[in-house]
Structure formats: structure tokens, C-alpha cells
Design a protein around this motif. Structure first.
Motif, mmCIF file in Angstrom:
data_model
loop_
_atom_site.group_PDB
_atom_site.id
_atom_site.type_symbol
_atom_site.label_atom_id
_atom_site.label_comp_id
_atom_site.label_asym_id
_atom_site.label_seq_id
_atom_site.Cartn_x
_atom_site.Cartn_y
_atom_site.Cartn_z
ATOM 1 N N THR A 16 22.284 -43.904 83.823
ATOM 2 C CA THR A 16 21.786 -43.081 82.525
ATOM 3 C C THR A 16 20.593 -43.236 82.173
ATOM 4 N N LYS A 17 20.010 -44.501 82.214
ATOM 5 C CA LYS A 17 18.472 -44.685 81.922
ATOM 6 C C LYS A 17 17.644 -44.012 82.699
ATOM 7 N N LEU A 18 18.119 -44.191 84.167
ATOM 8 C CA LEU A 18 17.156 -43.310 85.118
ATOM 9 C C LEU A 18 17.071 -41.852 84.970
ATOM 10 N N LEU A 19 18.242 -41.448 84.966
ATOM 11 C CA LEU A 19 18.311 -39.983 84.628
ATOM 12 C C LEU A 19 17.387 -39.389 83.330
ATOM 13 N N GLU A 33 35.362 -48.360 71.732
ATOM 14 C CA GLU A 33 33.922 -48.389 71.222
ATOM 15 C C GLU A 33 33.345 -49.668 71.609
ATOM 16 N N LYS A 34 32.214 -49.774 71.926
ATOM 17 C CA LYS A 34 31.427 -51.064 72.292
ATOM 18 C C LYS A 34 30.076 -50.669 72.154
ATOM 19 N N SER A 35 29.406 -51.754 71.940
ATOM 20 C CA SER A 35 27.938 -51.961 71.645
ATOM 21 C C SER A 35 27.218 -51.851 72.854
ATOM 22 N N PHE A 36 26.142 -50.915 73.181
ATOM 23 C CA PHE A 36 25.445 -51.163 74.328
ATOM 24 C C PHE A 36 24.163 -51.826 74.117
ATOM 25 N N PRO A 37 23.424 -52.327 75.335
ATOM 26 C CA PRO A 37 22.419 -53.177 75.355
ATOM 27 C C PRO A 37 21.447 -52.232 74.426
ATOM 28 N N GLU A 44 9.813 -55.033 87.176
ATOM 29 C CA GLU A 44 8.415 -55.576 87.141
ATOM 30 C C GLU A 44 8.254 -56.633 85.864
ATOM 31 N N GLY A 45 9.600 -56.563 84.984
ATOM 32 C CA GLY A 45 9.492 -57.359 83.763
ATOM 33 C C GLY A 45 9.140 -57.196 82.548
ATOM 34 N N SER A 46 8.851 -55.621 82.353
ATOM 35 C CA SER A 46 8.306 -55.116 81.173
ATOM 36 C C SER A 46 9.820 -55.034 80.504
ATOM 37 N N VAL A 47 9.722 -54.850 79.100
ATOM 38 C CA VAL A 47 10.892 -54.667 78.379
ATOM 39 C C VAL A 47 10.552 -53.467 77.336
ATOM 40 N N GLU A 48 11.664 -52.862 77.132
ATOM 41 C CA GLU A 48 11.613 -51.689 76.352
ATOM 42 C C GLU A 48 12.724 -51.365 75.346
ATOM 43 N N LEU A 49 12.634 -50.887 74.385
ATOM 44 C CA LEU A 49 13.781 -50.318 73.599
ATOM 45 C C LEU A 49 14.674 -49.328 74.272
ATOM 46 N N VAL A 50 15.820 -49.177 74.270
ATOM 47 C CA VAL A 50 16.654 -48.097 74.611
ATOM 48 C C VAL A 50 17.838 -48.035 73.670
ATOM 49 N N GLY A 121 22.183 -55.662 85.924
ATOM 50 C CA GLY A 121 23.060 -56.789 85.270
ATOM 51 C C GLY A 121 22.914 -56.561 83.675
ATOM 52 N N ILE A 122 23.839 -57.027 83.040
ATOM 53 C CA ILE A 122 23.545 -56.933 81.501
ATOM 54 C C ILE A 122 23.546 -58.413 80.968
ATOM 55 N N GLU A 123 22.653 -58.725 80.199
ATOM 56 C CA GLU A 123 22.537 -60.245 79.542
ATOM 57 C C GLU A 123 22.540 -60.012 78.100
ATOM 58 N N GLU A 124 23.652 -60.034 77.442
ATOM 59 C CA GLU A 124 23.949 -59.956 75.891
ATOM 60 C C GLU A 124 23.257 -58.467 75.547
ATOM 61 N N ASP A 125 22.227 -58.467 75.073
ATOM 62 C CA ASP A 125 21.804 -56.982 74.571
ATOM 63 C C ASP A 125 20.565 -56.418 75.399
ATOM 64 N N LEU A 126 20.577 -56.963 76.699
ATOM 65 C CA LEU A 126 19.634 -56.546 77.687
ATOM 66 C C LEU A 126 20.203 -55.972 78.839
ATOM 67 N N LEU A 127 19.719 -54.633 79.138
ATOM 68 C CA LEU A 127 20.126 -54.255 80.469
ATOM 69 C C LEU A 127 18.776 -54.514 81.458
#
Length: 280
Positions: A16-19, A33-37, A44-50, A121-127
Motif C-alpha cells: 500500500t505504501k509503495l503504491l 476494525e484495527k489500528s494501522f501503524p 535506510e532508517g529514516s522515519v515518516e508519518l503514514v 515487519g510491524i513493531e507496535e505503531d511502526l511499519l
């Protein structure tokens, strides 16, 4: 293009993110119903809101231009009824060799098959996007121009059956052993005894499938192991979490094809039985 992704796990959300980053409109279908990251970490290690758009509306699956199915193979039985009325392309991105069961459920007209070798992988609120790779899709040539609109995220593969067979062999050589021993992939390359086990397993498959060396060489197996050294195989993660594994989709078709050739795979059969025993 308007796209639906069925499956809200790491692979489904990464697709989904790549598309979306490529300019497409994507909605994620999940059964409940579920909460997404809310954060995405690049290789490369950079983090952004999605922000992912989710839905439980099954009618949407008949209205979008394209559907990607990114669930585990053992969830496919619950997905088929959602797609029975669809008259447009559906891309299946499962591990293993699933063509027979998919076409038995939905026919051949709209089904495409794909291979994804990105790591996620998913780690809590992080994709977490653990490694860049590719998404290759093929089968019905009618949809080749359609799929090519998804470049550069998705590419068309004329030899998709070979691509999927190659992936199944690589998964067979790595996943069951790491799952049974509860070790990361890299242990298969640094432990001499495990190295020999992988080599013996590879040799067994080559005897049963003589052309195997043409599309999976032993050096490539160890290159993949080293490239994913810190990764935990999906089968290992499933067993640790008490979930069903995808062993029946990955390994069982190889055993059946070998039997049809009057070939016996003792190592492969042993690993299959041991993984199945974890479920029991």
C-alpha cells in the motif's frame, strides 16, 4: 489507479505504501476494525508519518481497478468468497505455489500471481521496511499493459511460474530449518554444520528436479542467507507467535511434484513433518 489491498499485515501495508508513493489511490481491506501503524521506517532508517485508509466494505472489492491479496496462504479460504463476483484483475502475493487452489476457487480469468521479495515487519505503531526488493506479477497476458502502469513499484514477469518456483525453493531451504532451530537466517551461513545441512538439502532437490540448478544456484542460496542474516524467517515468526505456518503452500507442492516424478525427498519430508508437528 484505484487499488484495494486485502490483508493488513506488514506485506499488505508495505505494498500500500509503495503504491501510494507512486501516485495511486489505495484502500486496505481488513476483516475487522484495527489500528494501522502510524510510522514508516525506510530501509535506510529514516522515519515518516503514514496514514492508511482502511475499510470493511466488501463491495469496494468489486469497484476498484485492481485487487492485491496479501494475506497469509492459510487465510485464503476466507478471502475467496469476497472475490467471487469480481470481474477484474486480482493479484495473489502469497508465499508458495498456490495456483491450483486459487484457480479451483475463482477460475483463471481474473487471477494473476506475484512474488514480493521486499522485507517488512510491524513493531507496535511502526511499519519497518527491512530491505528493498521487487514485486513481479504475471500470468494472463491480457493484463500485462495494465500491470505495467504500476511501474516502477511492480513489474511484469513473463516467467512468473519460474519466479514462484524459485522463491518456493529458497523458502524451503531456509524457512523450516530456521523455524525449527529458532535462529535468524544468518546462522545457516556461519554455523558449519548448518551450512552442510543446507548443502545436503539443496543436493536432494537437484536430484529430484535436475533443471533446478538453472534457476537457483547454491551460491545464490547463501547470498540470500547472508543478505538477510539478521532477519527472522516468516515461518520462525509464525511458530514463535503460535500461528499456523505456510509450510503446506511452500513445501508440500514440492513433495507432490517429486512424488509425481517417482523421486523421494527425505530431508524435505522430514522438515515438513517437523513443522507440522508444531501445529499439532
Amino acid at each position: 489507479m484505484h487499488i484495494a489491498v486485502v490483508g493488513a499485515g506488514a506485506i499488505g501495508l508495505l505494498v500500500t505504501k509503495l503504491l501510494e508513493d507512486s501516485g495511486h489511490s489505495v484502500v486496505v481491506y481488513s476483516r475487522s476494525e484495527k489500528s494501522f501503524p502510524v510510522l514508516y521506517q525506510s530501509p535506510e532508517g529514516s522515519v515518516e508519518l503514514v496514514s492508511f485508509m482502511g475499510t470493511q466494505d466488501t463491495t469496494l472489492l468489486n469497484e476498484v481497478d485492481l485487487v492485491f491479496v496479501a494475506t497469509k496462504t492459510y487465510h485464503l479460504e476466507s478471502v475467496y468468497p469476497l472475490l467471487h463476483n469480481r470481474t477484474g484483475p486480482i493479484v495473489f502475493l502469497q508465499n508458495g505455489l498456490i495456483r491450483k487452489q486459487v484457480e479451483a476457487a475463482l477460475g483463471k480469468d481474473y487471477c494473476l500471481f506475484g512474488s514480493i521479495d521486499h522485507g517488512a515487519g510491524i513493531e507496535e505503531d511502526l511499519l519497518v521496511h527491512t530491505g528493498n526488493g521487487s514485486i513481479r506479477v504475471g500470468d494472463n497476458p491480457l493484463y500485462e499493459p495494465f500491470i505495467k502502469q504500476l511501474a516502477p513499484v511492480v513489474s511484469w514477469a513473463d516467467d512468473i511460474d519460474l519466479v514462484l518456483m524459485r522463491k518456493a525453493v529458497l523458502n524451503t531451504l531456509i524457512n523450516p530449518l530456521t523455524a525449527l532451530l529458532d535462529v535468524p537466517n544468518g546462522e545457516l551461513a556461519v554455523n558449519d554444520s548448518l551450512q552442510q545441512a543446507v548443502i545436503a538439502h539443496y543436493d536432494e532437490l537437484v536430484v529430484a528436479f535436475p533443471t533446478l540448478e538453472d534457476y537457483v544456484q547454491l551460491e545464490e542460496v547463501f547470498e540470500l542467507i547472508k543478505r538477510t542474516a539478521t532477519n527472522s524467517s516468516s515461518m520462525r515468526r509464525d511458530i514463535k507467535a503460535g500461528r499456523e505456518t505456510e509450510i503446506s503452500a511452500i513445501v508440500l507442492p514440492l513433495l507432490e511434484q517429486a512424488e509425481a516424478r517417482n523421486a523421494y525427498l527425505p530431508i524435505t519430508s522430514y522438515l515438513y513433518s517437523m513443522i507440522q508437528s508444531k501445529k499439532e
